[in-house]
Design an enzyme around this catalytic site. Sequence first.
Site, mmCIF file in Angstrom:
data_model
loop_
_atom_site.group_PDB
_atom_site.id
_atom_site.type_symbol
_atom_site.label_atom_id
_atom_site.label_comp_id
_atom_site.label_asym_id
_atom_site.label_seq_id
_atom_site.Cartn_x
_atom_site.Cartn_y
_atom_site.Cartn_z
ATOM 1 N N ASP A 35 -10.111 -8.819 3.100
ATOM 2 C CA ASP A 35 -10.614 -10.058 2.511
ATOM 3 C C ASP A 35 -10.728 -11.079 3.640
ATOM 4 O O ASP A 35 -9.711 -11.538 4.160
ATOM 5 C CB ASP A 35 -9.645 -10.542 1.429
ATOM 6 C CG ASP A 35 -10.016 -11.898 0.841
ATOM 7 O OD1 ASP A 35 -11.016 -12.494 1.292
ATOM 8 O OD2 ASP A 35 -9.305 -12.356 -0.058
ATOM 9 N N HIS A 59 -5.936 -5.868 -2.341
ATOM 10 C CA HIS A 59 -6.755 -5.914 -1.126
ATOM 11 C C HIS A 59 -7.116 -7.345 -0.724
ATOM 12 O O HIS A 59 -7.891 -7.556 0.201
ATOM 13 C CB HIS A 59 -8.022 -5.075 -1.302
ATOM 14 C CG HIS A 59 -7.772 -3.610 -1.209
ATOM 15 N ND1 HIS A 59 -8.769 -2.662 -1.350
ATOM 16 C CD2 HIS A 59 -6.631 -2.911 -0.984
ATOM 17 C CE1 HIS A 59 -8.241 -1.443 -1.229
ATOM 18 N NE2 HIS A 59 -6.949 -1.574 -1.009
ATOM 19 N N THR A 60 -6.533 -8.298 -1.420
ATOM 20 C CA THR A 60 -6.642 -9.675 -0.951
ATOM 21 C C THR A 60 -5.871 -9.854 0.353
ATOM 22 O O THR A 60 -6.064 -10.841 1.071
ATOM 23 C CB THR A 60 -6.117 -10.663 -2.018
ATOM 24 O OG1 THR A 60 -6.412 -11.997 -1.614
ATOM 25 C CG2 THR A 60 -4.621 -10.530 -2.198
ATOM 26 N N GLY A 65 4.318 10.177 -9.019
ATOM 27 C CA GLY A 65 5.283 9.219 -9.532
ATOM 28 C C GLY A 65 6.038 8.582 -8.376
ATOM 29 O O GLY A 65 5.989 9.049 -7.236
ATOM 30 N N ARG A 121 0.824 -1.208 0.000
ATOM 31 C CA ARG A 121 0.000 0.000 0.000
ATOM 32 C C ARG A 121 0.859 1.258 0.000
ATOM 33 O O ARG A 121 0.539 2.250 -0.675
ATOM 34 C CB ARG A 121 -0.914 0.009 1.220
ATOM 35 C CG ARG A 121 -1.858 1.212 1.309
ATOM 36 C CD ARG A 121 -2.868 1.023 2.428
ATOM 37 N NE ARG A 121 -3.843 2.094 2.473
ATOM 38 C CZ ARG A 121 -3.769 3.140 3.296
ATOM 39 N NH1 ARG A 121 -2.751 3.250 4.151
ATOM 40 N NH2 ARG A 121 -4.692 4.073 3.280
ATOM 41 N N HIS A 175 0.738 4.371 -2.644
ATOM 42 C CA HIS A 175 0.524 5.753 -2.230
ATOM 43 C C HIS A 175 1.694 6.646 -2.612
ATOM 44 O O HIS A 175 1.531 7.863 -2.739
ATOM 45 C CB HIS A 175 0.269 5.815 -0.722
ATOM 46 C CG HIS A 175 -1.135 5.463 -0.360
ATOM 47 N ND1 HIS A 175 -1.843 6.116 0.631
ATOM 48 C CD2 HIS A 175 -1.978 4.533 -0.861
ATOM 49 C CE1 HIS A 175 -3.057 5.600 0.717
ATOM 50 N NE2 HIS A 175 -3.156 4.636 -0.169
ATOM 51 N N GLU A 179 3.642 14.289 3.066
ATOM 52 C CA GLU A 179 2.491 13.515 2.638
ATOM 53 C C GLU A 179 1.986 12.573 3.731
ATOM 54 O O GLU A 179 0.855 12.095 3.674
ATOM 55 C CB GLU A 179 2.846 12.706 1.389
ATOM 56 C CG GLU A 179 3.241 13.565 0.194
ATOM 57 C CD GLU A 179 3.818 12.757 -0.963
ATOM 58 O OE1 GLU A 179 3.564 11.521 -1.018
ATOM 59 O OE2 GLU A 179 4.534 13.330 -1.804
#
Length: 328
Positions: free
Chosen positions: A246, A199-200, A78, A68, A72, A94
């Site tokens: 999941d 997202h598994t 980039g 993740r 992000h 960030e």
Amino acid sequence: MATPSNCSKQYSKFFVLVVFFTTMSTPVLAQLSVGFYASTCPSVLDTVRSATRSAINREARMGASLIRLFFHDCFVNGCDGGVLLDDTTSVPGEKTVLPNSGSARGFEVIDTIKTQVDRACGGSVVSCADILAIAARDSVVELGGPSYSVPLGRRDARAPNRAGMSGLPGFFENLGPLLSKFSAKGFSAQEMVALSGAHTVGQARCVVYRDRIYNETNIDPAYATSLQANCPRATGTNDETLAPLDPQSPNRFGNNYFQALINRRTILHSDQELFNGGSTDSIVRDYSDNPATFSTDFANAMVKMGNMSPLTGTQGEIRRDCKRINEV
């Protein structure tokens, strides 16, 4: 009239000036390549792989967090390591803006890997952006997903891009806005669904999925009820309680996520939007029935994402500390 000799001299002077001003005004660009560190740090891949495996062994959730974190980083400006920078008094980073604040994690793992890589290389040769890209791939593999070659040679940004965070897809968004945000980055609907398959693995906080399990109807009722036991309706109560994205394989990479979508057993509104009577339903069904197709498409989409607007050549820098820019 100028003689041939004079013309040659004038052309030579002009050529030198063009080269000089081009060099001064335009950074030298380079292409990413799998063997970028073959001579400067041949052990980088082994070092990152070992450190990533150790981090996941300590905490199974960390693999999903690193995947993740890579997403992000790349989707904002980039793949430039901008997401890794700490806030400063003059430049907010960030990390502390939604959807990263209180959610993005794994920064300390990248810091640890960077230290180990620099030790192995004999200096700061490998960028933080490249380390994050390799660690994301190694996380996928460690969790049982497909392997793929990671083109390298990225350099690190000298500043974060806080404003660019608005381009990240949100867990609350409907299919239309999701498709638009991915399209703006050059991704097709198929690639968006493939990348969503990450997202598994991973988990989400109650504060993120509360509205879905109490107010949405396109969710399996028994599944919603099971989640409500640890995520009360009242805001501020158990907000940080985690539940798997999941339910079948929270720490194992596979295509179960797409089966969960079909069974309406997912906790994020944005995930269920991929299978909710819209244009991506057929893609979800295909990936649910064909795990090999999903694995191939996911790997290709990850490589494509990693190639989004990298800093190369003399652009940016190679940070010595992933949390802050180098002192001039």
